[in-house]
Enzyme design. Structure first.
Site, PDB file in Angstrom:
ATOM      1  N   CYS A 218       3.656  25.065  28.323  1.00  0.00           N
ATOM      2  CA  CYS A 218       4.567  24.004  28.319  1.00  0.00           C
ATOM      3  C   CYS A 218       4.429  22.924  27.268  1.00  0.00           C
ATOM      4  O   CYS A 218       4.787  23.580  26.044  1.00  0.00           O
ATOM      5  CB  CYS A 218       4.303  23.016  29.631  1.00  0.00           C
ATOM      6  SG  CYS A 218       5.999  22.273  29.869  1.00  0.00           S
TER       7      CYS A 218
ATOM      8  N   HIS B 182       4.003  26.967  34.284  1.00  0.00           N
ATOM      9  CA  HIS B 182       2.652  26.487  34.914  1.00  0.00           C
ATOM     10  C   HIS B 182       2.308  27.482  35.883  1.00  0.00           C
ATOM     11  O   HIS B 182       3.217  28.022  36.763  1.00  0.00           O
ATOM     12  CB  HIS B 182       3.039  25.057  35.597  1.00  0.00           C
ATOM     13  CG  HIS B 182       3.280  24.118  34.435  1.00  0.00           C
ATOM     14  ND1 HIS B 182       2.459  23.702  33.560  1.00  0.00           N
ATOM     15  CD2 HIS B 182       4.531  23.496  34.084  1.00  0.00           C
ATOM     16  CE1 HIS B 182       2.814  22.715  32.773  1.00  0.00           C
ATOM     17  NE2 HIS B 182       4.242  22.506  33.201  1.00  0.00           N
TER      18      HIS B 182
END
Length: 557
Positions: free
Chosen positions: A392, A494
């Site tokens: 991310c 994630h």
């Protein structure tokens, strides 16, 4: 009440998770018997006019709420709620967790694309629910700096608030209404709602404005249990002080006390527990031993007093960014032959066998922090020497340049130089957040990966992709970046390490003392979590007075 969701095979299927009442075994049995008795055919209107109303009269009932409060932060509220969810699920009840207001940078995405706190997803899993939803955490606060937080209501961004505006404008209006609305939703669908408080319920400076503790308990008409972390010391004083600081009307809701996280001989604390009962007139319903677990941690407080975890062969450095977010992405690495160190200096980077740059709430500000303490150049120097994974915000940092013309992500507007590992460019041009679940396979190898995306900013990818989506409507999509020859990996996903395939690939690239390290077949992290939830529930069942717990919860034998 149903709707379509994407199945494990990437196809739309009908989900009834919001109408659980009609799927209870006794309701199904009654319904089928009635259909046979009346000779109903498919589409017969008498099902809705006669059968379903009678089933509801016989079997539907409003759910009950039980709230876990903490005498302090880190008292063990989250883990206690998870244990109770698993215990009541094993007793055959439909159970949902609920935390009216959670402040956390560890969040996950629901099947409907809503963002809620990670720990409520874990608690839902403990209750046998594979799909948590936004009703279980109606208000999520994500700190953006020292004074402001992004406020997420029912899974969607609602606005940014500083402290005065949050308590002065949000809480009295949309805040308390969100608590009421979502509590009613859950009580209409579940037998029990296991509520978790926040911090302490006796914060007298904000007592009248606090919707995370006793006001939520009042809305839910919940019986409350106070949990005290014995390991901290002063536990009896914490318990007495908490109860004595509360108004009488709220104090009366506390029906039991749990002394949690007791190391050593449990019998030695029992005289103190008896004295506590005598002083407060509230029974101690549980003395819970310390239980060693491999479960995700709720927030970064979990590693405030330690810099590493594990004693394995492989030294993996996780960059301890000031605004680190979704750091539970790292948890699956703890199950391997690793020593995971959270590093905030160049020494930890240069001695690592592998490096992970995790997510962050503020990518550009944390990137500037890396530059300011020398870690930026230290990470650059490790290029091609050790595997480097960016997740991310860490993935965004690995690009060539980050564009923030409006100053959405950084303190100042403009362009910021990235690490330059990938020829990618990331953009923040408007206040827009992407929240989506992902199911994909590795392009080189085919192993399955599941996870979710939560990020501001988008990336113009100019590298070989790492993953290909498998959902029917997304099979033309690819994700991530990889430079295999330099051991560079980047992804927005994630949970990328939860499934065995990519975790094994990443670890297999590590060389220890110049030699490849044999890699055993990793375990699916979901299985690790489920096993540990059972261990947790077993430990609580042994330490609780189950008869007293059932009385407090209103269990009808």
């Amino acid at each position: 009440m149903g709707y379509d969701v994407v199945s494990r095979h990437g196809k739309p299927v009908w989900s009834c998770e919001d109408c659980l009442f009609c799927h209870r075994p006794e309701v199904v049995e009654f319904t089928f018997d009635k259909i046979k008795e009346l000779g109903l055919k498919a589409g017969d209107p008498r099902f809705l006019s006669e059968v379903f109303p009678e089933a509801k009269r016989r079997f539907w009932h409003k759910g009950k709420a039980l709230m876990v409060l903490g005498a302090t932060s880190d008292a063990g509220k989250s883990i206690t709620v998870a244990a109770l969810c698993r215990i009541f699920h094993r007793m055959g009840y439909l159970v949902a967790p609920f935390k009216s207001q959670n402040m956390s940078l560890n969040s996950r995405v629901t099947s409907k694309g809503c963002e809620i706190a990670m720990v409520q997803v874990l608690q839902a899993r403990a209750g046998g629910l594979r799909n948590a939803d936004a009703h279980m955490n109606p208000i999520l606060l994500k700190p953006k700096g020292n004074t402001a937080s992004q406020v997420i209501v029912e899974g969607k961004p609602f606005g940014d608030y500083d402290v005065p505006d949050y308590y002065g404008k949000f809480v009295p209006g949309p805040g308390i209404e969100a608590v009421r609305r979502n509590m009613e939703f859950l009580k209409d669908r579940y037998d029990y709602v296991m509520m978790e408080g926040a911090g302490s319920p006796a914060e007298i400076n904000i007592y009248d404005m606090d919707i995370a503790n006793m006001r939520a308990a009042e809305v839910a008409d919940a019986a409350c249990i106070l949990v005290v972390n014995v390991e901290w010391g002063g536990s009896f004083a914490y318990a007495v002080g908490t109860v004595e600081l509360m108004p009488e009307k709220d104090r009366g809701r506390i029906k039991g006390i749990i002394l949690n996280n007791v190391r050593g001989d449990l019998d030695k604390i029992r005289p103190g527990a008896e004295k506590l009962e005598e002083m407060l007139g509230i029974p101690v319903i549980g003395i819970i031993p310390h239980i060693s677990l491999d479960l995700p941690s709720e927030d970064s407080e979990a590693f405030r007093d330690r810099t590493s975890r594990g004693t394995g062969t492989l030294h993996i450095a996780v960059v301890k960014l000031p605004r680190i977010a979704n750091f539970t992405d790292i948890d699956p690495l703890y199950t391997e032959d690793t020593t995971v160190e959270f590093v905030d200096s160049t020494d930890g980077i240069r001695s690592a066998d592998a490096i992970v740059i995790p997510g962050t709430k503020n990518t550009i500000d944390d990137l500037e922090w890396l530059k300011g303490n020398g870690m930026f150049e230290a990470i650059r120097d490790m290029r091609g020497k050790v595997p480097i994974l960016g997740i991310c915000g860490g993935y965004q940092m690995m690009g060539r340049v980050l564009h923030d013309p409006k100053g959405i992500e950084g303190k100042t507007a403009g362009d910021t130089e990235g690490l330059g590992f990938f020829d990618n460019e990331s953009y923040w041009e408007e206040y827009k957040k992407r929240t989506v679940r992902d199911r994909c396979v590795m392009i080189d190898g085919g192993g399955e990966v599941e996870g979710y995306e939560i990020h501001m900013g988008m990336t113009d990818v100019k590298e070989k992709p790492l993953f290909r989506m498998t959902a029917v409507d997304r099979r033309d999509e690819v994700e991530g970046s990889v430079r295999e020859d330099e051991m560079l990996y980047g992804t927005y996903i994630h949970g990328v390490l939860d499934k065995p395939a990519f975790r094994k690939k990443f670890i297999s690239m590590i060389k220890h003392d110049g030699k490849a390290v044999p890699v055993s077949e990793p375990e699916d992290y979901d299985e690790v979590v489920d096993r540990n939830l059972d261990i947790l529930a077993d430990g609580f069942e042994e330490g609780l007075d189950m008869d007293a717990l059932k009385r407090i919860a209103g269990v009808e034998e």
